[in-house]
Enzyme design. Structure first.
Site, PDB file in Angstrom:
ATOM      1  N   GLU A 255      55.981  -6.420  44.531  1.00 45.21           N
ATOM      2  CA  GLU A 255      54.831  -6.283  45.409  1.00 45.21           C
ATOM      3  C   GLU A 255      54.604  -4.824  45.809  1.00 45.21           C
ATOM      4  O   GLU A 255      53.530  -4.460  46.275  1.00 45.21           O
ATOM      5  CB  GLU A 255      55.130  -7.099  46.675  1.00 45.21           C
ATOM      6  CG  GLU A 255      53.943  -7.580  47.423  1.00 45.21           C
ATOM      7  CD  GLU A 255      54.313  -7.921  48.864  1.00 45.21           C
ATOM      8  OE1 GLU A 255      55.493  -7.789  49.240  1.00 45.21           O
ATOM      9  OE2 GLU A 255      53.410  -8.308  49.604  1.00 45.21           O
ATOM     10  N   GLY A 256      55.635  -4.002  45.601  1.00 46.66           N
ATOM     11  CA  GLY A 256      55.536  -2.600  45.975  1.00 46.66           C
ATOM     12  C   GLY A 256      56.921  -2.063  46.290  1.00 46.66           C
ATOM     13  O   GLY A 256      57.929  -2.710  45.986  1.00 46.66           O
TER      14      GLY A 256
ATOM     15  N   VAL B  10      62.790  -1.654  45.890  1.00 48.41           N
ATOM     16  CA  VAL B  10      61.840  -2.724  45.577  1.00 48.41           C
ATOM     17  C   VAL B  10      61.602  -3.557  46.834  1.00 48.41           C
ATOM     18  O   VAL B  10      62.544  -3.951  47.521  1.00 48.41           O
ATOM     19  CB  VAL B  10      62.395  -3.612  44.447  1.00 48.41           C
ATOM     20  CG1 VAL B  10      61.585  -4.895  44.321  1.00 48.41           C
ATOM     21  CG2 VAL B  10      62.401  -2.847  43.145  1.00 48.41           C
ATOM     22  N   LYS B  11      60.334  -3.798  47.103  1.00 48.18           N
ATOM     23  CA  LYS B  11      59.982  -4.558  48.299  1.00 48.18           C
ATOM     24  C   LYS B  11      60.060  -6.039  47.959  1.00 48.18           C
ATOM     25  O   LYS B  11      59.283  -6.525  47.145  1.00 48.18           O
ATOM     26  CB  LYS B  11      58.552  -4.190  48.689  1.00 48.18           C
ATOM     27  CG  LYS B  11      58.155  -4.638  50.061  1.00 48.18           C
ATOM     28  CD  LYS B  11      56.792  -4.066  50.409  1.00 48.18           C
ATOM     29  CE  LYS B  11      56.312  -4.611  51.736  1.00 48.18           C
ATOM     30  NZ  LYS B  11      56.404  -6.056  51.869  1.00 48.18           N
ATOM     31  N   SER B  12      61.040  -6.712  48.538  1.00 45.47           N
ATOM     32  CA  SER B  12      61.093  -8.138  48.237  1.00 45.47           C
ATOM     33  C   SER B  12      60.095  -8.863  49.128  1.00 45.47           C
ATOM     34  O   SER B  12      59.673  -8.363  50.160  1.00 45.47           O
ATOM     35  CB  SER B  12      62.504  -8.687  48.402  1.00 45.47           C
ATOM     36  OG  SER B  12      63.207  -7.952  49.366  1.00 45.47           O
TER      37      SER B  12
END
Ligand code: GDP
Ligand code: MG
Length: 820
Positions: A276-277, A123-125
């Site tokens: 977010e991606g 998970v893109k923080s």
């Protein structure tokens, strides 16, 4: 003491260790060489600072963002975030990685072949990146993307803020800085984390309370070659030192990974939380080399950004200042909802502009709708009726063109009568603004008033003699300056040329207009041919005739008219014919408006009503309260040629946009730095006070003198008579696909005798706009770009190059001007 870890650390053999040391030495010496040629293409920027609490100097190395993906260059390292002490790497970021499909090398098709699994999707923080490592003596090193330690040249210090958060986190899990530093040092690793905390800085996703903190997402070896730990170990290391976990999923094949990602994109979330991606970690085919790419979700983040931007525009300039983008309808609906909250809450407005409370306001709206961002986007099409409603509230612009109709005449030619008749004939289409009704100082009120009318009507007549080039020029300039709603391709200028032949010596014209003025008597706002006698009125009329400069369609400024309608003012009932001529021309020119043709009776009635008009305003001319206020103050870059050379030295062909601007002749013909604009008064009480200092104290005398010497000149820039000057420094060349500009610093403002004037700037990011890709993009777009770069660390699609801090990039003694 090295802390016991719940996993078996990778053992680096002595051989490997030596190889790393050798390679590091080689890399750092290469970097040192490249730093010398900064700011050329492919060069590196070296920044030296000391680690917090020590005097140990650490170097940070940063390439131009653009060069990472350049095919023409091979950089000595692709590490984004690289910190060294002497010949050793202390912190190492990931190799620069890209979004899927950002360009061919990372297209899905290429990636499916050039990479092998397993694919770990993390998970893109959404915060700012932080690198943490340790030195031999147990000192903890905390770096942001390119810096560490205390600095006095930045407003926000990401590294120091993250370090504080880290210290608190270590306390909570009974660890010390020494524990973490020694462990990282011993293992030769950099811990890579994302610092997410809305209290420090808001990004797009919400991170507050429990969610705020440092999300560990990588453990990189401090080696020139990019090597990184698997996610399982990253998370267990993180749990020992109190970091937040980075969630991940793993797939064997590229196909499975992509299916999962597209599904996740449809909901914009993962395990019930907005994300977010993902960052995808895998290997280069045929090797064990770590390889990363990312998969960023477009929506709802594009929407969130647009909501943020329209809110800021609304706060700064009201409804008419709002530019809508892709999500116009949702933005309208949202603005309608948040307007009451913003309305009486100055504090909320201010903190919003300071990037605080953005998420909260957005959530309020989505909560009220009971939907998520993506759900609302799905429904956007059904919001069409909103558009009309918002137009009534003066939001946005319509699809048809807007027409500014400019009269050119002398007194008594029938400008007002013609305008009134047209407004009578077309009450919904044509608005009318009379210069004679505007209180002094007139300044730009004629055009700002016209623009207000254009919000609701497609046409406006600017009723003024406009008998000189400068007057016509000023109208074009004021529109360019003040218009923020109408795209320039949708704004047409029409000239009502009452005097195609020069009026000087024309006895016929003199007789007709003089008779009319005598007849009109005192029925005029300022020219009274009644009580005070015709003598004074005649003098005024003659003055206009003497100064008259006929319309020259092929010469500036008249060449800017999209249509010139030649009229005749010389016979008794000429106005009646003129009205008909104008209508015929408008019907065919403004075909988008479907203007109906009036009947003969309608013409007659409109003409009669116009003749009966009596102005209700009484105005005494030449009674001005103080000087006119300028639109803005700026400093002029005297030598545009040399500025262009500076840019070209720096950019050297690497900027696609700049090349395009050059090829299409869209580089500005003159350059300036806006110091303060009257409009920025709205931004805050401080800026309002600052503006008042410019006009009422520091430059008050200049403005008075300008007014005395050239009260007639209503055009462009006038250098301050006091010859005040400014010194500026070129800092950064910035561009995206729409606008190129240079961020500058204004170092000193001073009087002709060299004494300092202590004035601030009304602009947060002072800059020189170099050019915009087309007319639709206004130079003010530079502000948005710089805001993205400086406030949100945006990099996607953005090119930034730093100017060398040198004599030639310091421009000294630039004259200050007032723009009217
Ligand atoms: P402006 O100074 O160019 O705005 O001229 P106005 O439109 O105010 O016209 C001057 C005076 O002439 C006004 O009193 C008008 O009513 C009158 N006027 C304008 N056009 C005509 C016309 O065609 N015939 C007649 N009889 N009077 C006119
Ligand atoms: Mg008039």
């Amino acid at each position: 003491m090295v802390v016991n870890l719940p996993f078996e650390p990778v053992v680096v053999s002595n051989e490997e260790r030596e190889k790393d040391i050798d390679e590091s030495i080689k890399l750092i010496s290469e970097l040192e060489e490249l730093a010398k040629v900064h700011p050329k293409k492919g060069a590196v920027r070296k920044f030296t600072n000391s680690i917090d609490g020590t005097s140990i100097p650490v170097n940070s190395w940063k390439f131009n963002e653009w060069d990472y993906s350049s095919k023409k260059l091979t950089l000595p390292t692709y590490a984004r975030g690289l910190f060294t002490i002497d010949n050793r790497i202390v912190c190492r970021g990931y190799d620069k990685f890209y979004n899927v499909n950002e360009f061919n090398e990372v297209s899905e098709e290429v990636l499916s072949k050039s990479t092998t699994g397993p694919y770990t999707l993390t998970v893109k923080s959404n915060g700012c990146i932080v690198f943490i490592s340790g030195l031999k003596d147990g000192t903890l090193v905390v770096c942001s993307k390119h810096s560490t330690g205390v600095r006095d040249d930045v407003q926000k210090n990401h590294a120091m803020a993250a370090q504080q958060a880290l210290e608190l986190q270590l306390d909570r899990c009974h660890m010390t800085k020494l524990d973490l530093a020694e462990t990282l040092y011993k293992l030769g690793l950099t811990a890579v984390a994302e610092y997410c905390d809305d209290n420090f800085e808001e990004h797009v996703l919400e991170y507050k309370d429990d969610r705020a903190g440092l999300y560990l997402h990588g453990l990189n070896f401090n080696s020139p070659k990019f090597r990184t730990y698997p996610m399982e170990e990253v998370n267990s290391f993180g749990s020992v030192f109190g970091f937040k976990r980075t969630k991940f999923r793993r797939f064997d094949t590229f196909r499975e990974a992509m299916i999962f990602l597209s599904k996740a994109a449809a909901t914009g979330s993962f395990e019930g939380e907005e994300v977010e991606g993902f960052v995808v970690r895998c290997y280069k085919t045929g090797t064990h080399n770590d390889f990363f790419f990312k998969f960023k979700f477009e929506e709802p983040y594009l929407l969130y950004r647009e909501l943020r931007e329209v809110t800021k525009q609304f706060i700064q300039g009201g409804p008419q200042n709002v530019h809508f983008g892709k999500h116009k309808l949702i933005c309208m609906d949202y603005l309608k909802y948040i307007m009451p909250f913003l309305h009486d809450n100055e504090k909320l407005r201010q903190s919003y502009l300071d990037n605080k409370g953005i998420v909260e306001l957005r959530k309020k709206y989505f909560d009220a709708r009971g939907q998520t961002g993506l759900e609302v986007i799905d429904e956007e099409v059904s919001m069409a009726k909103l558009e009309d409603e918002m137009r009534l509230l003066k939001f946005g612009s319509s699809q048809t063109c807007k027409y500014a109709i400019v009269t050119v005449a002398t007194i008594g030619c029938g400008k007002t009568t013609t305008s009134l008749a047209l407004a009578n004939l077309y009450p919904d289409l044509v608005g009318h603004i009379q210069n004679d009704n505007i209180s002094r100082p007139v300044g730009s009120k004629l055009v700002s008033g016209a623009l207000e009318i254009l919000v609701n009507k497609p046409m406006v007549i600017l009723d003024k003699n406009n008998h000189k080039y400068v007057e016509r020029q000023k109208i074009f300039d004021d529109f360019a300056q003040l218009n923020e709603i109408i795209p320039s391709s949708k704004l047409k200028f029409i000239c009502l040329n009452f005097l195609p032949m020069p009026p000087k010596g024309d006895t016929e014209l003199w007789k007709v207009t003089r008779d009319r003025i005598i007849e009109r008597g005192d029925n005029h706002q300022s020219i009274k041919a009644g009580g005070s006698g015709i003598g004074k009125a005649e003098k005024i009329m003659q003055g206009f005739i003497n100064r008259f400069q006929p319309v020259k369609p092929r010469k500036e400024p008249d060449s800017k008219f999209d249509l010139i309608i030649n009229l005749n003012a010389k016979s008794d009932n000429s106005t009646f014919e003129n009205i008909k001529t104008v209508v015929e021309s408008l019907v065919s020119f403004a075909s988008d408006l479907d203007i109906p043709r009036p009947t003969e009776e309608q013409y007659q009635e409109a003409f009669r009503k116009a003749l009966d008009y009596k102005p209700s305003i009484n105005k005494i001319v030449h009674s001005r309260v103080g000087p006119r206020t300028p639109v803005y103050f700026g400093t002029s870059i005297l030598d545009p040629q040399s500025l262009q050379e500076r840019i070209e030295d720096l950019v050297g062909g690497s900027s696609e946009l700049y090349e395009k601007l050059k090829a299409t002749g869209r580089i500005m013909s003159e350059f300036h730095v806006t110091m303060i604009h009257y409009k920025s008064k709205k931004k805050s009480q401080e800026i309002k006070a600052l503006w008042n200092r410019y006009v009422k104290s520091e430059f008050a005398e200049d403005l008075l003198k300008i007014d005395e010497q050239s009260s007639k000149i209503t055009g462009q820039r006038i250098l301050l008579p006091s010859k005040s000057k400014a010194d500026i420094k070129l800092e950064k060349f910035c561009c995206n696909s729409k606008v190129a500009c240079i961020k500058v610093s204004v170092d000193r403002i001073y009087r002709a005798d060299g004494t300092d004037i202590s004035l601030g700037l009304g602009n947060k990011f002072p800059h020189i706009t170099i050019g915009t890709i087309n007319e639709e993009i206004r130079p003010a777009e530079s502000n948005n770009l710089l805001n993205e770069i400086y406030e949100f660390n945006a990099t996607d699609g953005i090119q930034c190059l730093d100017f060398k801090d040198s004599e030639e990039n310091s421009l000294k003694g630039l004259p200050i001007f007032a723009h009217y």
